[in-house]
Design a protein around this motif. Structure first.
Motif, PDB file in Angstrom:
ATOM      1  N   PHE A   1      42.152  52.378  56.545  1.00 50.71           N
ATOM      2  CA  PHE A   1      42.588  51.906  57.863  1.00 50.71           C
ATOM      3  C   PHE A   1      43.182  53.088  58.625  1.00 50.71           C
ATOM      4  CE2 PHE A   1      46.218  51.188  55.031  1.00 50.71           C
ATOM      5  CZ  PHE A   1      47.288  51.687  55.759  1.00 50.71           C
ATOM      6  N   THR A   2      43.352  52.898  59.916  1.00 53.50           N
ATOM      7  CA  THR A   2      43.976  53.923  60.752  1.00 53.50           C
ATOM      8  C   THR A   2      45.174  53.325  61.479  1.00 53.50           C
ATOM      9  OG1 THR A   2      42.535  53.422  62.634  1.00 53.50           O
ATOM     10  CG2 THR A   2      41.815  55.161  61.123  1.00 53.50           C
ATOM     11  N   ILE A   3      46.183  54.174  61.728  1.00 53.33           N
ATOM     12  CA  ILE A   3      47.330  53.818  62.567  1.00 53.33           C
ATOM     13  C   ILE A   3      47.352  54.826  63.707  1.00 53.33           C
ATOM     14  CG2 ILE A   3      49.839  53.562  62.684  1.00 53.33           C
ATOM     15  CD1 ILE A   3      49.865  52.850  59.761  1.00 53.33           C
ATOM     16  N   GLN A   4      47.077  54.349  64.916  1.00 50.64           N
ATOM     17  CA  GLN A   4      46.964  55.245  66.069  1.00 50.64           C
ATOM     18  C   GLN A   4      45.987  56.379  65.767  1.00 50.64           C
ATOM     19  OE1 GLN A   4      48.183  53.253  68.479  1.00 50.64           O
ATOM     20  NE2 GLN A   4      49.178  54.999  69.490  1.00 50.64           N
ATOM     21  N   ASP A   5      44.850  56.011  65.181  1.00 50.47           N
ATOM     22  CA  ASP A   5      43.774  56.950  64.843  1.00 50.47           C
ATOM     23  C   ASP A   5      44.119  57.906  63.697  1.00 50.47           C
ATOM     24  OD1 ASP A   5      42.113  55.900  66.837  1.00 50.47           O
ATOM     25  OD2 ASP A   5      42.975  57.227  68.354  1.00 50.47           O
ATOM     26  N   GLU A   6      45.304  57.747  63.083  1.00 50.88           N
ATOM     27  CA  GLU A   6      45.646  58.570  61.914  1.00 50.88           C
ATOM     28  C   GLU A   6      45.088  57.893  60.672  1.00 50.88           C
ATOM     29  OE1 GLU A   6      49.574  59.775  59.329  1.00 50.88           O
ATOM     30  OE2 GLU A   6      49.804  59.475  61.485  1.00 50.88           O
ATOM     31  N   PRO A   7      44.227  58.582  59.889  1.00 46.14           N
ATOM     32  CA  PRO A   7      43.547  57.919  58.763  1.00 46.14           C
ATOM     33  C   PRO A   7      44.445  57.747  57.533  1.00 46.14           C
ATOM     34  CG  PRO A   7      42.904  60.220  58.868  1.00 46.14           C
ATOM     35  CD  PRO A   7      43.784  59.980  60.069  1.00 46.14           C
ATOM     36  N   ILE A   8      44.302  56.600  56.888  1.00 40.64           N
ATOM     37  CA  ILE A   8      44.912  56.330  55.581  1.00 40.64           C
ATOM     38  C   ILE A   8      43.747  56.031  54.649  1.00 40.64           C
ATOM     39  CG2 ILE A   8      46.584  54.966  54.281  1.00 40.64           C
ATOM     40  CD1 ILE A   8      47.802  56.495  56.638  1.00 40.64           C
ATOM     41  N   TYR A   9      43.692  56.738  53.523  1.00 36.82           N
ATOM     42  CA  TYR A   9      42.500  56.715  52.688  1.00 36.82           C
ATOM     43  C   TYR A   9      42.569  55.672  51.571  1.00 36.82           C
ATOM     44  CZ  TYR A   9      41.517  61.060  55.128  1.00 36.82           C
ATOM     45  OH  TYR A   9      41.275  61.991  56.103  1.00 36.82           O
ATOM     46  N   SER A  10      41.379  55.197  51.186  1.00 35.04           N
ATOM     47  CA  SER A  10      41.285  54.194  50.114  1.00 35.04           C
ATOM     48  C   SER A  10      41.874  54.717  48.810  1.00 35.04           C
ATOM     49  CB  SER A  10      39.820  53.809  49.892  1.00 35.04           C
ATOM     50  OG  SER A  10      39.268  53.220  51.039  1.00 35.04           O
ATOM     51  N   SER A  11      41.639  55.986  48.512  1.00 39.07           N
ATOM     52  CA  SER A  11      42.113  56.555  47.245  1.00 39.07           C
ATOM     53  C   SER A  11      43.629  56.464  47.132  1.00 39.07           C
ATOM     54  CB  SER A  11      41.670  58.014  47.125  1.00 39.07           C
ATOM     55  OG  SER A  11      42.168  58.779  48.215  1.00 39.07           O
ATOM     56  N   GLU A  12      44.330  56.660  48.250  1.00 46.41           N
ATOM     57  CA  GLU A  12      45.792  56.568  48.225  1.00 46.41           C
ATOM     58  C   GLU A  12      46.234  55.139  47.949  1.00 46.41           C
ATOM     59  OE1 GLU A  12      49.701  57.272  51.067  1.00 46.41           O
ATOM     60  OE2 GLU A  12      47.722  57.907  51.774  1.00 46.41           O
ATOM     61  N   PHE A  13      45.596  54.185  48.613  1.00 42.49           N
ATOM     62  CA  PHE A  13      45.966  52.783  48.399  1.00 42.49           C
ATOM     63  C   PHE A  13      45.713  52.359  46.955  1.00 42.49           C
ATOM     64  CE2 PHE A  13      44.728  48.295  48.209  1.00 42.49           C
ATOM     65  CZ  PHE A  13      45.905  47.715  48.647  1.00 42.49           C
ATOM     66  N   ILE A  14      44.551  52.745  46.396  1.00 41.36           N
ATOM     67  CA  ILE A  14      44.219  52.368  45.019  1.00 41.36           C
ATOM     68  C   ILE A  14      45.236  52.952  44.041  1.00 41.36           C
ATOM     69  CG2 ILE A  14      42.529  52.733  43.171  1.00 41.36           C
ATOM     70  CD1 ILE A  14      40.348  52.597  45.355  1.00 41.36           C
ATOM     71  N   LYS A  15      45.594  54.210  44.255  1.00 45.25           N
ATOM     72  CA  LYS A  15      46.566  54.860  43.363  1.00 45.25           C
ATOM     73  C   LYS A  15      47.924  54.164  43.438  1.00 45.25           C
ATOM     74  CE  LYS A  15      48.425  59.382  42.149  1.00 45.25           C
ATOM     75  NZ  LYS A  15      48.405  60.830  42.438  1.00 45.25           N
TER      76      LYS A  15
ATOM     77  N   LEU B   1      63.973  51.873  45.558  1.00 47.97           N
ATOM     78  CA  LEU B   1      63.015  51.202  44.690  1.00 47.97           C
ATOM     79  C   LEU B   1      63.387  49.736  44.517  1.00 47.97           C
ATOM     80  CD1 LEU B   1      62.555  53.885  41.894  1.00 47.97           C
ATOM     81  CD2 LEU B   1      60.995  53.320  43.727  1.00 47.97           C
ATOM     82  N   ALA B   2      64.685  49.487  44.319  1.00 48.90           N
ATOM     83  CA  ALA B   2      65.123  48.118  44.141  1.00 48.90           C
ATOM     84  C   ALA B   2      65.000  47.319  45.428  1.00 48.90           C
ATOM     85  CB  ALA B   2      66.574  48.100  43.657  1.00 48.90           C
ATOM     86  N   LEU B   3      65.185  47.976  46.557  1.00 49.75           N
ATOM     87  CA  LEU B   3      65.145  47.269  47.828  1.00 49.75           C
ATOM     88  C   LEU B   3      63.727  46.870  48.216  1.00 49.75           C
ATOM     89  CD1 LEU B   3      67.641  49.470  49.833  1.00 49.75           C
ATOM     90  CD2 LEU B   3      67.989  47.103  49.160  1.00 49.75           C
ATOM     91  N   PHE B   4      62.771  47.739  47.926  1.00 47.05           N
ATOM     92  CA  PHE B   4      61.406  47.500  48.397  1.00 47.05           C
ATOM     93  C   PHE B   4      60.407  47.184  47.290  1.00 47.05           C
ATOM     94  CE2 PHE B   4      63.446  50.004  51.664  1.00 47.05           C
ATOM     95  CZ  PHE B   4      63.146  49.253  52.782  1.00 47.05           C
ATOM     96  N   LEU B   5      60.805  47.375  46.035  1.00 42.27           N
ATOM     97  CA  LEU B   5      59.968  47.069  44.885  1.00 42.27           C
ATOM     98  C   LEU B   5      58.728  47.948  44.761  1.00 42.27           C
ATOM     99  CD1 LEU B   5      60.064  43.185  44.932  1.00 42.27           C
ATOM    100  CD2 LEU B   5      61.380  44.714  43.507  1.00 42.27           C
ATOM    101  N   PHE B   6      58.591  48.885  45.666  1.00 40.08           N
ATOM    102  CA  PHE B   6      57.449  49.776  45.578  1.00 40.08           C
ATOM    103  C   PHE B   6      57.761  51.050  46.330  1.00 40.08           C
ATOM    104  CE2 PHE B   6      56.833  46.905  49.115  1.00 40.08           C
ATOM    105  CZ  PHE B   6      56.653  47.773  50.165  1.00 40.08           C
ATOM    106  N   TYR B   7      56.988  52.076  46.063  1.00 42.48           N
ATOM    107  CA  TYR B   7      57.092  53.279  46.875  1.00 42.48           C
ATOM    108  C   TYR B   7      55.696  53.875  47.017  1.00 42.48           C
ATOM    109  CZ  TYR B   7      57.360  55.592  42.309  1.00 42.48           C
ATOM    110  OH  TYR B   7      57.146  56.001  41.031  1.00 42.48           O
ATOM    111  N   PHE B   8      55.475  54.582  48.099  1.00 39.77           N
ATOM    112  CA  PHE B   8      54.136  55.040  48.427  1.00 39.77           C
ATOM    113  C   PHE B   8      54.117  56.547  48.598  1.00 39.77           C
ATOM    114  CE2 PHE B   8      54.426  50.717  50.326  1.00 39.77           C
ATOM    115  CZ  PHE B   8      53.589  50.106  49.417  1.00 39.77           C
ATOM    116  N   LYS B   9      52.959  57.111  48.435  1.00 33.74           N
ATOM    117  CA  LYS B   9      52.804  58.554  48.495  1.00 33.74           C
ATOM    118  C   LYS B   9      51.776  58.938  49.539  1.00 33.74           C
ATOM    119  CE  LYS B   9      50.291  60.815  45.568  1.00 33.74           C
ATOM    120  NZ  LYS B   9      49.478  61.703  46.382  1.00 33.74           N
ATOM    121  N   ALA B  10      52.113  59.948  50.346  1.00 32.96           N
ATOM    122  CA  ALA B  10      51.146  60.499  51.292  1.00 32.96           C
ATOM    123  C   ALA B  10      50.714  61.858  50.775  1.00 32.96           C
ATOM    124  CB  ALA B  10      51.768  60.652  52.676  1.00 32.96           C
ATOM    125  N   SER B  11      49.471  62.008  50.444  1.00 33.06           N
ATOM    126  CA  SER B  11      48.996  63.283  49.920  1.00 33.06           C
ATOM    127  C   SER B  11      47.806  63.749  50.734  1.00 33.06           C
ATOM    128  CB  SER B  11      48.597  63.135  48.445  1.00 33.06           C
ATOM    129  OG  SER B  11      47.589  62.162  48.317  1.00 33.06           O
TER     130      SER B  11
END
Length: 650
Positions: A29-43, A9-19
């Motif tokens: 957005f997609t990474i190699q066609d793998e979807p990342i959803y708006s709801s995850e980014f907003i949360k 947490l101290a090194l990156f100042l943030f942490y992310f969740k994949a649900s």
């Protein structure tokens, strides 16, 4: 247990969740066609907004860049198979078990215990006690003897006086009579604490048992806790090379005399205190409460100051010499502020057994487990005295597959319980088989109920599933960075030296001076000091000349300094000789510059720590660029506009 994720947490100042996401959600957005959803980014954005110190990262576009970089790293971690490492699985499993404890405990019982603990830390009790030592596994006969003896001592204390009996019976081996002074919650084992708080002032408690034996106690006083205070201090550290005339004790006493002469405490702290974390703040420390500091002497001295502005005499701790000034006092924090800390303490304390018992009852109801177990009589019948010799074995006709009890969807068999009985064998005195089997079955059932809930927490509790997902990715990221950047940098000696040679201008010593800084509240005296310095009169002679009649009129700071040194006036010109007199930190200073050291190149060894840090940053930047080339990222601009519209309305 210390887990790798938390320093992350101290090194990156943030942490992310994949649900798990619904296919109907908008893809950001997609990474190699793998979807990342708006709801995850907003949360994630909302969750971490207050954690980001760099204001530029609060900008949505900048934050999206950070988020994409993070997802690229996670993609690479899975691509490298880091999720299959034994160490990763072990670490994740350990964290999962630790986290599960917070979701399994009975919340009502925990809340009641937390409230009780808050009431107790808000007050202190003054207690003496008498203890008759008794092992936890004492025989019924020995237990009865100890109980009868403590009852006799209580009757005697009621007639003769508690203190008289306490001192009379103490032998330091089998009987202890001790004056414990004041204490509050979590300082004693829970049964002892409860007896102390539940006994009225002046009364002697009834006999009670702890894991140490049988006690009686007397409560002499109850008072409000001392609360929290804020102090400032001036610290002078002990230095082996100090002369007797310039020792830390002499120096702190000189400063104390200057305070008594009316000089400003904050200004003196800025000039002379050798605590780098507080000197530039006038010596001010973070607020603390009783028992929080590692130095009891410092804490007791601080709390002994009565009025705001009071200053202590010099005191000595293991860190050096101190003068303490009281800045503020406030009572115990409000309950809601202390609740998280108290919850952690309650769950680590003896009182956690009450939580365990409540949980046991709740899980039996949840998974429809009855208290009736007719099979226990069978297990009593197959036990024999070999159990107490650790040689007991199951009979040949033992039907291990026979069903014993069902927890949820899991069927436990006779063999499962038999395995526990086999493992629990120990060389000990004989006991009732009925009591033994009942006790072991109770432990067996409790263990399996908790394990069943642990195994199903991710399907039963969304919050638990979310946090585990966060940790899973955080741990992967740590392992990825460790193997790719941090550990690799330790062996990249040639590359690091090449980096240093290419960026030498970033590693230079600033301009410095070898100087004597004289400080005084009296400008006239300082003018005379300046004249003596110009004649190269030694400092001891100058001090003896002006620091007379137990009054400190001048102090000196000596050494090699750069322009950030607290003793030097702002923008002080580095020039050999005696300076003019400056007004600095509510005092007057004059500086004798003996030598000027112009800015110079730092050697590789002198700057090695910063070089390695800069090299790692540069290497990570280039590596991340490589990931962007390796994995195709496509941003859905329409979805991004929807995200911006939604977040800007908040």
């Amino acid at each position: 247990m210390t887990f790798k994720y938390f320093p992350l947490l101290a090194l990156f100042l943030f942490y992310f969740k994949a649900s798990a996401q619904s296919n109907s959600e908008e893809v950001l957005f997609t990474i190699q066609d793998e979807p990342i959803y708006s709801s995850e980014f907003i949360k994630v954005y909302n969750k971490n907004l207050n954690l980001v110190e760099d204001e530029s990262q609060n900008d949505l576009n900048s934050y999206l860049t950070l988020f994409i970089d993070y997802k690229l790293k996670i993609k690479e971690a899975y691509s490298l198979g880091l999720q299959n490492k034994a160490s990763y699985k072990r670490e994740l499993d350990g964290y999962r078990k630790q986290l599960a404890e917070n979701f399994i405990n009975d919340t009502k019982v925990t809340d009641d215990l937390v409230k009780e603990a808050y009431n107790r830390i808000s007050n202190e009790v003054k207690v003496s006690h008498i203890l008759i030592r008794l092992p936890e596994n004492a025989s019924p006969q020995d237990t009865l003897v100890a109980y009868n003896n403590i009852v006799k001592l209580r009757n005697r204390a009621l007639k003769e006086g508690f203190d008289k009996v306490r001192k009379d019976v103490h032998n330091g081996q089998t009987v202890f009579g001790e004056d414990l002074g004041y204490f509050s919650a979590f300082r004693m084992v829970y049964p002892f604490e409860s007896a102390a708080y539940n006994t009225n002032v002046g009364d002697i408690s009834k006999p009670f048992r702890t894991r140490f034996g049988y006690h009686i106690l007397k409560v002499y006083d109850k008072r409000k806790s001392r609360g929290e205070i804020t102090v400032a201090h001036i610290m002078i550290t002990n230095k082996p090379e100090d002369s007797i005339s310039n020792s830390s004790e002499v120096r702190i006493n000189d400063i104390y005399k200057k305070i008594q002469q009316g000089e400003d405490f904050e200004a003196l702290a800025k000039q002379f205190s050798e605590d780098p974390s507080s000197s530039n703040k006038g010596g001010k420390l973070a607020p603390f409460s009783g028992g929080q500091l590692s130095s009891q002497v410092f804490e007791d001295t601080a709390f002994s100051l009565k009025n705001i502005g009071d200053v202590s005499k010099p005191i000595k701790t293991k860190y050096g010499w101190h003068i303490i000034k009281l800045l503020n006092k406030k009572p115990i924090q409000p309950f809601q502020d202390m609740k998280p800390e108290l919850e952690m303490k309650v769950k680590r304390d003896d009182r956690s057994h009450l939580i365990d018992d409540a949980l046991f009852d709740k899980l039996k109801i949840k998974y429809k487990v009855t208290d009736e177990q007719p099979a226990l009589g069978y297990f009593e019948s197959i036990l024999n005295d070999n159990y107490f010799k650790k040689t007991w074995e199951l009979p040949e006709d033992f039907q291990g597959s026979k069903p014993l009890i069902k927890i949820g969807e899991k069927q436990l068999t006779f063999q499962d319980f038999a395995n526990q009985l086999i493992k629990s064998q120990r060389i000990t005195q004989k006991a009732s088989f009925k009591e033994l089997v009942a006790k072991e079955y109770n432990m067996f059932l409790k263990k399996n109920l908790i394990k069943y809930q642990e195994d199903h927490l991710e399907t039963e509790n969304k919050d638990f599933a979310s946090i585990i997902s966060e940790y899973r990715e955080g741990l992967l990221l740590f392992d990825l960075m460790e193997s790719t950047i941090w550990n690799a940098s330790k062996t990249d000696t040639t590359e690091i030296k090449t980096y240093y040679n290419s960026h030498k201008d970033n590693y230079r010593w600033p301009d410095r001076i070898d100087a004597i800084v004289a400080s005084s509240a009296n400008e006239k005296i300082l003018k005379k000091v300046a004249k003596l310095l110009k004649k190269n009169i030694d400092l001891e002679t100058i001090k003896q000349t002006f620091n007379t009649n137990n009054k400190v009129n001048v102090m000196f700071t000596v050494g090699v300094m750069d322009n950030q040194n607290q003793a030097l006036p702002n923008n002080f010109p580095f020039k050999k000789g005696i300076s003019k007199i400056y007004n600095h930190n509510n005092s007057y200073v004059v500086v004798q510059v003996k030598e000027v050291f112009p800015s110079s190149q730092q050697s590789f060894e002198e700057a090695k720590g910063k070089i390695i840090s800069d090299y790692q940053t540069d290497k990570e930047h280039k590596w991340l660029q490589g990931l962007k080339d390796k994995y195709k990222v496509v941003i859905n601009e329409e979805a991004l506009n929807h995200v911006k519209l939604k977040l800007n309305k908040q």
